[in-house]
Design a protein around this motif. Structure first.
Motif, short mmCIF file in Angstrom:
data_model
loop_
_atom_site.label_atom_id
_atom_site.label_comp_id
_atom_site.label_asym_id
_atom_site.label_seq_id
_atom_site.Cartn_x
_atom_site.Cartn_y
_atom_site.Cartn_z
N PRO A 153 0.97 -1.28 0.02
CA PRO A 153 -0.07 0.03 0.00
C PRO A 153 0.81 1.28 0.02
CG PRO A 153 -0.97 -1.42 1.47
CD PRO A 153 0.54 -2.08 1.09
N LYS A 154 2.18 1.25 0.58
CA LYS A 154 2.87 2.39 0.48
C LYS A 154 3.15 3.21 -0.95
CE LYS A 154 5.27 1.38 4.81
NZ LYS A 154 6.49 1.13 5.66
N LEU A 155 3.17 2.07 -1.93
CA LEU A 155 3.20 2.50 -3.21
C LEU A 155 2.36 3.61 -3.49
CD1 LEU A 155 3.83 -0.58 -5.24
CD2 LEU A 155 5.60 1.06 -4.63
N LEU A 156 1.13 3.77 -3.00
CA LEU A 156 0.16 4.63 -3.31
C LEU A 156 0.37 6.12 -3.01
CD1 LEU A 156 -3.31 2.92 -2.16
CD2 LEU A 156 -2.54 3.38 -4.51
N TRP A 157 1.67 6.33 -2.19
CA TRP A 157 1.93 7.69 -1.99
C TRP A 157 2.96 8.16 -3.16
CZ3 TRP A 157 0.32 10.33 2.19
CH2 TRP A 157 -0.13 9.68 3.44
N TRP A 158 3.28 7.40 -4.15
CA TRP A 158 3.95 7.90 -5.27
C TRP A 158 2.83 8.58 -6.10
CZ3 TRP A 158 8.84 8.78 -6.11
CH2 TRP A 158 9.68 7.80 -5.15
N THR A 159 1.44 8.14 -5.93
CA THR A 159 0.68 9.21 -6.85
C THR A 159 0.56 10.61 -6.47
OG1 THR A 159 -1.28 8.74 -5.49
CG2 THR A 159 -0.77 7.01 -6.90
N LEU A 160 1.24 10.97 -5.43
CA LEU A 160 0.97 12.45 -5.27
C LEU A 160 1.68 13.27 -5.95
CD1 LEU A 160 0.76 12.26 -0.91
CD2 LEU A 160 -1.25 12.39 -2.86
N PRO A 161 3.30 12.83 -5.97
CA PRO A 161 4.00 13.63 -6.85
C PRO A 161 3.65 13.38 -8.37
CG PRO A 161 5.24 11.72 -6.07
CD PRO A 161 4.06 11.91 -5.46
N VAL A 162 3.30 12.35 -8.65
CA VAL A 162 2.70 12.08 -10.41
C VAL A 162 1.53 12.90 -10.55
CG1 VAL A 162 1.60 10.41 -11.83
CG2 VAL A 162 3.61 9.68 -10.19
N MET A 163 0.67 13.27 -9.40
CA MET A 163 -0.48 13.73 -9.87
C MET A 163 -0.08 15.32 -10.18
SD MET A 163 -3.76 14.40 -10.53
CE MET A 163 -4.34 12.95 -10.29
N LEU A 164 0.81 15.87 -9.24
CA LEU A 164 1.20 17.23 -9.20
C LEU A 164 1.71 17.56 -10.46
CD1 LEU A 164 1.79 19.84 -7.84
CD2 LEU A 164 4.04 18.81 -7.01
N LEU A 165 2.60 16.58 -11.00
CA LEU A 165 2.99 16.79 -12.23
C LEU A 165 2.06 16.54 -13.37
CD1 LEU A 165 5.74 17.05 -14.03
CD2 LEU A 165 5.76 14.28 -14.01
N TRP A 166 1.18 15.87 -13.44
CA TRP A 166 0.36 15.42 -14.32
C TRP A 166 -0.80 16.56 -14.54
CZ3 TRP A 166 -2.65 9.83 -14.54
CH2 TRP A 166 -3.34 9.75 -15.63
N VAL A 167 -1.12 17.29 -13.37
CA VAL A 167 -2.25 18.23 -13.65
C VAL A 167 -1.50 19.37 -14.30
CG1 VAL A 167 -1.92 19.58 -11.39
CG2 VAL A 167 -4.00 19.27 -12.33
N ASN A 168 -0.15 19.62 -14.37
CA ASN A 168 0.54 20.55 -14.87
C ASN A 168 0.79 20.41 -16.53
OD1 ASN A 168 0.65 23.21 -12.91
ND2 ASN A 168 1.41 21.12 -11.83
N LEU A 169 0.75 19.12 -16.81
CA LEU A 169 1.21 18.51 -18.01
C LEU A 169 -0.05 18.50 -18.82
CD1 LEU A 169 3.62 15.71 -17.42
CD2 LEU A 169 4.20 17.75 -18.44
N HIS A 170 -1.27 18.20 -18.55
CA HIS A 170 -2.33 17.89 -19.59
C HIS A 170 -3.46 17.39 -18.52
CE1 HIS A 170 -4.61 15.24 -22.36
NE2 HIS A 170 -4.25 16.19 -23.08
N ALA A 171 -4.66 17.82 -19.24
CA ALA A 171 -5.82 17.69 -18.47
C ALA A 171 -6.37 16.20 -18.20
CB ALA A 171 -7.14 18.35 -19.14
N GLY A 172 -5.26 15.21 -18.81
CA GLY A 172 -5.80 13.91 -18.89
C GLY A 172 -5.42 13.25 -17.25
N PHE A 173 -5.44 14.30 -16.72
CA PHE A 173 -5.03 13.81 -15.13
C PHE A 173 -6.24 13.31 -14.41
CE2 PHE A 173 -6.96 17.96 -14.60
CZ PHE A 173 -7.82 17.88 -13.53
N ALA A 174 -7.35 13.70 -14.99
CA ALA A 174 -8.76 13.29 -14.48
C ALA A 174 -8.75 11.86 -14.59
CB ALA A 174 -9.86 13.82 -15.06
N LEU A 175 -8.21 11.17 -15.45
CA LEU A 175 -8.04 9.71 -15.54
C LEU A 175 -7.38 9.05 -14.47
CD1 LEU A 175 -6.99 9.04 -19.37
CD2 LEU A 175 -9.22 8.37 -18.23
N GLY A 176 -6.27 9.75 -13.89
CA GLY A 176 -5.94 8.96 -12.66
C GLY A 176 -6.85 8.97 -11.51
N LEU A 177 -7.64 9.99 -11.35
CA LEU A 177 -8.58 10.13 -10.35
C LEU A 177 -9.44 9.19 -10.65
CD1 LEU A 177 -8.78 14.10 -10.04
CD2 LEU A 177 -7.34 12.30 -8.49
N VAL A 178 -10.28 9.09 -11.84
CA VAL A 178 -11.22 8.08 -11.95
C VAL A 178 -10.74 6.75 -11.73
CG1 VAL A 178 -12.69 7.11 -13.85
CG2 VAL A 178 -12.44 9.53 -13.77
#
Length: 516
Positions: A153-178
């Motif tokens: 489960p600790k791997l889930l914490w890696w989604t935080l920096p990925v989301m920070l990068l993704w939301v500034n790269l492309h609106a496809g970040f919404a796929l991650g949340l979904v």
């Protein structure tokens, strides 16, 4: 050396070298050009634009530059490494996305490799030097994290920096949340049905951690230049009638076209594998598969989502096929090692030569897809007024002519909206209120494909002349004063029937027909 050139390793190396060569494509995406110009503005002004700087039809209107960081990366990469750098880097990004998919396909390397290649083949219609490719990579990474987090489960914490990068790269970040929400829902359903493969207490703890991380991911979304606006922007895009009506990638795949057959084969193969296999399908996987299939059939741009979900499920059901042979106790013969090395060297040489040729053809590809000659003419003969341009050429005109000549329209359909896109379509097709569009925006120069309906219609319209034409484009012009003078004449005399008069060679009756 013997271990380095084993058959399995050479097979995978050849597979990914081939994929790398396939992914290296000429830059022909119409939107790339305004992305490059936007990146330049961001680099020069050290700020992200929030209003439209490129067109005269939407100048000053709010604009959500949701791909600002990608635009900056594209510009800096093109400035440092040129077009060749863009082609190579985005080919590598695609390879990385499918390597992450390969890691999710189980231990059977041959099965995983072939299935991964089939998945890549099915997504080829959306390849290119474009921001969506970065979203494909991050979606693939996100799915890997979610799946591996079931045991760690600790791997889930890696989604935080990925989301920070993704939301500034492309609106496809919404796929991650979904996807996070779907994984959470699926695992909760499995627990309620007693179908979980892990202990009840462990699953409960994992669900709490996943829910917390999803909440933190949501809190990260506003950390971008557009702030809270990024919560609603992806939803507005999906619901936009303009995007659905005019952007081909937002339409459903047309299986009459061969380029979409691999995706169709993959869909059919997925359900065949699920039907024939004795393995039960997890409720979580059913949920992901149904959502992914709907998205892929509803929009070409969403086909990769289904691919990333389906390929690991197929591999699980094929198992270790063909069955592994017992490991040889003695090392492979020197001849076999040499043959493997030569195969790998040949493939590397082929990939290198192919990519070099793609880069060498880039200038020719630009000339074939965009009006380079017509733009050069406009640079030396600037129009006195406003221009009407082909939709697919707007980005290229921005790249070549900004800031001296603003465009009528470009690929940012979300900015222009359905009303203006309807105006463009009617005018370009020389139908309906085409004349009103010309008059309303005081257009005196038109740059469109030479065989378009508008070009054909204006050639036969009084007053329009052709100062430039080639096989790709035609430039048509009319005196800048003609449209406003004639429209004013219509208003003054309140014509109720055709006015049989002429003004400097232009038939007023035709010019006033729509203004009444």
């Amino acid at each position: 050396m013997t271990r380095m050139f084993t058959t399995t390793r050479v097979f995978l190396a050849v597979l990914f070298l081939g994929l790398f060569a396939m992914a290296a494509r000429n830059m022909t995406d119409p939107d790339l050009w305004w992305h490059l110009r936007t990146g330049q503005l961001i680099a020069q002004h050290r700020s992200v634009p929030h209003t439209d700087p490129f067109s005269f039809t939407r100048t000053g209107h709010p604009w959500v530059a949701h791909e600002w960081l990608t635009d900056l990366l594209l510009y800096e990469l093109e400035r440092v490494a040129g077009w060749g750098g863009l082609i190579v880097v985005f080919a590598a990004v695609l390879c990385a996305a499918f390597f992450l998919l390969y890691l999710r396909c189980g231990p059977a390397r041959y099965v995983a490799g072939v299935a991964m290649l089939l998945g890549a083949w099915a997504t080829m219609p959306v390849w290119g030097v474009r921001p969506q490719v970065l979203s494909l990579l991050l979606t693939s990474l996100w799915l890997l994290i979610l799946e591996r987090s079931e045991l760690s489960p600790k791997l889930l914490w890696w989604t935080l920096p990925v989301m920070l990068l993704w939301v500034n790269l492309h609106a496809g970040f919404a796929l991650g949340l979904v996807l996070s929400a779907l994984f959470l829902t699926g695992e909760w359903v499995e627990r309620r049905l007693g179908r979980s493969q892990l202990g009840s207490q462990y699953v409960a703890s994992h669900l709490r951690t996943a829910a917390l991380i999803l909440l933190l991911d949501l809190l990260i979304v506003p950390l971008n230049p557009n702030g809270l606006r990024m919560f609603s922007y992806p939803i507005e895009t999906l619901r936009s009638t303009a995007m659905q009506s005019y952007i081909a990638e937002w339409a459903s795949p047309n299986f009459h076209h061969p380029e979409y057959w691999p995706f169709l084969f993959l869909v059919l193969g997925t359900f065949a594998a699920l039907s024939w296999s004795r393995l039960h399908v997890r409720p979580r996987d059913v949920l992901l598969l149904v959502i992914g299939l709907y998205a892929g059939l509803a929009s070409i741009r969403m086909m990769p989502l289904f691919v990333l979900i389906a390929i690991p499920l197929i591999c699980q059901r094929l198992g270790d096929w063909p069955a592994r042979r017992p490991r040889q106790l003695r090392p492979p013969a020197a001849g076999k090692t040499l043959a493997n090395a030569l195969i790998l060297l040949a493939m590397a040489a082929f990939a290198g030569v192919h990519i070099f040729q793609v880069i060498q053809r880039q200038q020719k590809a630009v000339a074939q897809h965009f009006p380079s000659g017509a733009v050069a003419f406009l640079q030396t003969h600037p129009p006195s007024g406003r221009i009407f341009n082909h939709y697919d050429w707007g980005g290229y005109l921005i790249y070549r002519l900004y800031p001296s000549i603003p465009v009528f329209i470009d690929g940012r359909a979300d900015l222009y909206g359905k009303e203006l896109l309807d105006q463009f379509a009617g005018t370009y097709q020389f139908k309906g209120a085409w004349r009103q569009t010309i008059e309303r925006w005081s257009i005196d120069t038109v740059i469109v494909p030479a065989d378009s309906a508008l070009a054909t219609g204006l050639r036969s319209s009084p007053g329009w002349r052709v100062p430039y034409e080639d096989a790709q484009a035609v430039v048509l012009t009319a005196p800048a004063h003609a449209t406003p003078v004639l429209l004013s004449a219509c208003k003054k005399i309140h014509l109720t029937e055709q006015f049989a008069g002429y003004y400097e060679g232009y038939q007023i009756s035709q010019q006033c027909t729509y203004g009444m």
